[in-house]
Design a protein around this motif. Structure first.
Motif, mmCIF file in Angstrom:
data_model
loop_
_atom_site.group_PDB
_atom_site.id
_atom_site.type_symbol
_atom_site.label_atom_id
_atom_site.label_comp_id
_atom_site.label_asym_id
_atom_site.label_seq_id
_atom_site.Cartn_x
_atom_site.Cartn_y
_atom_site.Cartn_z
ATOM 1 N N LEU A 13 20.562 -8.267 -0.064
ATOM 2 C CA LEU A 13 19.542 -9.262 0.252
ATOM 3 C C LEU A 13 18.657 -8.789 1.403
ATOM 4 N N ILE A 14 19.248 -8.201 2.425
ATOM 5 C CA ILE A 14 18.472 -7.688 3.558
ATOM 6 C C ILE A 14 17.538 -6.581 3.086
ATOM 7 N N LEU A 15 18.029 -5.696 2.222
ATOM 8 C CA LEU A 15 17.201 -4.624 1.693
ATOM 9 C C LEU A 15 16.043 -5.179 0.877
ATOM 10 N N LEU A 16 16.302 -6.177 0.049
ATOM 11 C CA LEU A 16 15.256 -6.802 -0.763
ATOM 12 C C LEU A 16 14.195 -7.439 0.126
ATOM 13 N N ALA A 63 8.849 -7.497 2.546
ATOM 14 C CA ALA A 63 8.062 -7.591 3.775
ATOM 15 C C ALA A 63 7.166 -6.365 3.940
ATOM 16 N N LEU A 64 7.706 -5.182 3.671
ATOM 17 C CA LEU A 64 6.912 -3.960 3.794
ATOM 18 C C LEU A 64 5.744 -3.981 2.817
ATOM 19 N N GLY A 65 6.007 -4.366 1.571
ATOM 20 C CA GLY A 65 4.939 -4.452 0.575
ATOM 21 C C GLY A 65 3.886 -5.467 0.965
ATOM 22 N N VAL A 122 3.109 -6.568 4.064
ATOM 23 C CA VAL A 122 2.351 -6.077 5.221
ATOM 24 C C VAL A 122 1.345 -5.016 4.784
ATOM 25 N N LEU A 123 1.754 -4.106 3.926
ATOM 26 C CA LEU A 123 0.827 -3.074 3.454
ATOM 27 C C LEU A 123 -0.322 -3.690 2.670
ATOM 28 N N PHE A 124 -0.051 -4.698 1.857
ATOM 29 C CA PHE A 124 -1.100 -5.353 1.078
ATOM 30 C C PHE A 124 -2.082 -6.082 1.988
ATOM 31 N N VAL A 125 -1.559 -6.781 2.981
ATOM 32 C CA VAL A 125 -2.420 -7.519 3.912
ATOM 33 C C VAL A 125 -3.305 -6.551 4.709
ATOM 34 N N GLN A 126 -2.800 -5.357 4.980
ATOM 35 C CA GLN A 126 -3.571 -4.363 5.723
ATOM 36 C C GLN A 126 -4.592 -3.637 4.854
ATOM 37 N N GLY A 127 -4.625 -3.954 3.545
ATOM 38 C CA GLY A 127 -5.650 -3.377 2.681
ATOM 39 C C GLY A 127 -5.218 -2.183 1.849
ATOM 40 N N THR A 128 -3.942 -1.892 1.791
ATOM 41 C CA THR A 128 -3.461 -0.789 0.972
ATOM 42 C C THR A 128 -3.529 -1.191 -0.496
ATOM 43 N N PRO A 129 -4.067 -0.324 -1.370
ATOM 44 C CA PRO A 129 -4.124 -0.661 -2.801
ATOM 45 C C PRO A 129 -2.720 -0.889 -3.370
ATOM 46 N N ILE A 130 -2.608 -1.807 -4.325
ATOM 47 C CA ILE A 130 -1.308 -2.174 -4.898
ATOM 48 C C ILE A 130 -0.631 -0.970 -5.551
ATOM 49 N N ASP A 167 -0.748 2.136 -4.671
ATOM 50 C CA ASP A 167 -0.135 2.964 -3.622
ATOM 51 C C ASP A 167 1.131 2.325 -3.070
ATOM 52 N N ILE A 168 1.118 0.993 -2.940
ATOM 53 C CA ILE A 168 2.302 0.282 -2.447
ATOM 54 C C ILE A 168 3.465 0.465 -3.412
ATOM 55 N N LEU A 169 3.184 0.322 -4.706
ATOM 56 C CA LEU A 169 4.245 0.469 -5.708
ATOM 57 C C LEU A 169 4.801 1.886 -5.727
ATOM 58 N N ILE A 170 3.931 2.866 -5.586
ATOM 59 C CA ILE A 170 4.397 4.262 -5.540
ATOM 60 C C ILE A 170 5.271 4.492 -4.310
ATOM 61 N N LEU A 171 4.834 3.983 -3.163
ATOM 62 C CA LEU A 171 5.606 4.146 -1.927
ATOM 63 C C LEU A 171 6.968 3.475 -2.027
ATOM 64 N N LEU A 172 6.997 2.219 -2.461
ATOM 65 C CA LEU A 172 8.270 1.503 -2.555
ATOM 66 C C LEU A 172 9.167 2.104 -3.643
#
Length: 92
Positions: free
Chosen positions: A30-33, A38-40, A42-50, A52-57
């Motif tokens: 649950l903590i990992l999820l 949260a990381l996804g 924060v990255l989305f709110v900062q303007g990272t394309p979706i 790129d977020i999916l590739i990173l995660l």
């Protein structure tokens, strides 16, 4: 009266409800999820394309799974692969 220190046995089995060392329990999962979500977010709110977020995660998840397989269940995973290879070679 002699006082003996408690023994530190490495072969002791975990008590009921405890997660054995090296295994992820439901709380850890649950903590990992939550951390991934949260990381996804924060990255989305900062303007990272979706994409790129999916590739990173996805890369983070792959590295984590590979690490757990190598450290915790490497022998079991290798046994599964060897058994599958033997069965496919035997035509079963």
């Amino acid at each position: 009266m002699s006082h003996q220190p408690p023994s530190l046995s490495t072969t002791a089995s975990p008590a009921a409800g405890e997660v054995p060392a090296g295994r992820l329990g439901p709380t850890h999962t649950l903590i990992l999820l939550i951390a991934f979500l949260a990381l996804g977010t924060v990255l989305f709110v900062q303007g990272t394309p979706i994409g790129d977020i999916l590739i990173l995660l996805g890369g983070c998840g792959t590295l984590g799974a590979a690490t757990l397989a190598a450290v915790g269940g490497g022998r079991w995973l290798m046994a599964v692969f060897v058994e599958a290879a033997v069965r496919s070679g035997a035509g079963k």
